[in-house]
Design an enzyme around this catalytic site. Sequence first.
Site, PDB file in Angstrom:
ATOM      1  N   TRP A 123      52.137  32.269 -11.413  1.00 30.55           N
ATOM      2  CA  TRP A 123      51.198  32.756 -10.241  1.00 30.55           C
ATOM      3  C   TRP A 123      49.716  31.989 -11.882  1.00 30.55           C
ATOM      4  CZ3 TRP A 123      50.817  31.178  -6.087  1.00 30.55           C
ATOM      5  CH2 TRP A 123      51.532  31.733  -5.172  1.00 30.55           C
TER       6      TRP A 123
ATOM      7  N   SER B 289      44.534  31.613 -18.494  1.00 31.47           N
ATOM      8  CA  SER B 289      45.967  33.000 -18.474  1.00 31.47           C
ATOM      9  C   SER B 289      45.995  32.958 -17.003  1.00 31.47           C
ATOM     10  CB  SER B 289      45.258  33.972 -18.345  1.00 31.47           C
ATOM     11  OG  SER B 289      45.913  35.385 -18.338  1.00 31.47           O
ATOM     12  N   SER B 290      47.883  33.434 -16.861  1.00 33.08           N
ATOM     13  CA  SER B 290      48.686  33.312 -14.891  1.00 33.08           C
ATOM     14  C   SER B 290      49.817  34.426 -15.760  1.00 33.08           C
ATOM     15  CB  SER B 290      49.470  32.105 -15.741  1.00 33.08           C
ATOM     16  OG  SER B 290      50.080  31.708 -17.209  1.00 33.08           O
ATOM     17  N   ALA B 291      50.751  34.593 -14.634  1.00 37.07           N
ATOM     18  CA  ALA B 291      51.431  35.469 -15.016  1.00 37.07           C
ATOM     19  C   ALA B 291      52.635  34.599 -14.632  1.00 37.07           C
ATOM     20  CB  ALA B 291      51.471  36.283 -13.467  1.00 37.07           C
TER      21      ALA B 291
END
Length: 378
Positions: free
Chosen positions: A75, A97-99
Amino acid sequence: MPADPAALRLALAGEIAAGNPALDPAWHDAVAAVPRELFVENALFRHAGTEWTPVRQTETSDDEWLKMVYTDRTWVTQIDEQDAADVEGPVAGSPTSSATLPSLVVRTAQVADLQPGQHILEVGTGTGYSTAILCHRLGTDNVVSIEYDTGLAATAAAHLRAAGYTPALAVGDGLRGCREHADYDAIIATCSVRHIPPHWFWQLNDGGSITTTICGWMQAAGLIRLVLDDEGTAHGRFTADHITYMLARPHERPPSPLFLRIDGDTTPARLDPALLERWEARFVAQLAAPSAELMDTSSGIILRDVATGSQAWTEPEGTGWTVHQHGPLRLWDRVENALIQWQKAQAPDLTGFGMTATPESQTVWIGSPQGPTWQLPV
């Protein structure tokens, strides 16, 4: 019945373990224990076409939100340093940026062969989710994590505290390691790099390891674990995985100017440019032309060298292809010659590639260090 986060975590852990039967059960347990919803927080981006649309927790039901959080996918939480929570409508740009999808987090950790008791540096804290996974498995006192973005670092620290983990956190350029807490038994990167930064070598204990994805500007990467020998040289072979992380920000390509085709020298192509649709072929291409980017068009491919402005582009002609090359580097020749070497070596997947690296010189090779070899841009 409302969705149960603990049950969703356990189901996600089971799904990941089923997809990777060799996964250490301890990593399954970490996924089942770490509350991912604390790290995704309250907003994320969905991708459609060329735009990213923010989705907020307040705009969905609790059940829908939790099911999104516990889907095994990445995500994106930030586009061009804009957080999803701060964006009002669709935006264009690149993720910063991400999860990361949980299966990739634990796959990378498994490749790194991390063990309890080892002192670990994680490069790229991001949301803090991967840091929490490492803490659960290795113990909080054994984990150091560094993040380049000050805002992300502060948010990740809050996420980790909320989840009950207190690793050593630092803000700075992770490509320089984290000298304050060195030396390390292992360094693991949740960002991709074009080459192994010298500081990582200098902050490793004897026999220590580096696990990262080596990527280039053609967006093909290889996951590798390198082990440092007694003479300060690191050796390793790539895994078969077709995965990548976002490039470390200092390794990102600079903004590209508007591309204008120049005819240049025109010659027949010996290879069909469609070969570059294969992951391994693009990996080879970027080894041969490390400062070039690749663009696909409806009529062929375009190569543009960021450093020199050299270009090559292909177009169909009869039953074959014509290539136009302009500038000081004959890009297509470089790429084509490397691809022919790869084909002569039986066109192996990424497990046929290895790497030998020091702070001063890093090479990727096919088969063995005596096989076809390319120098990384150190």
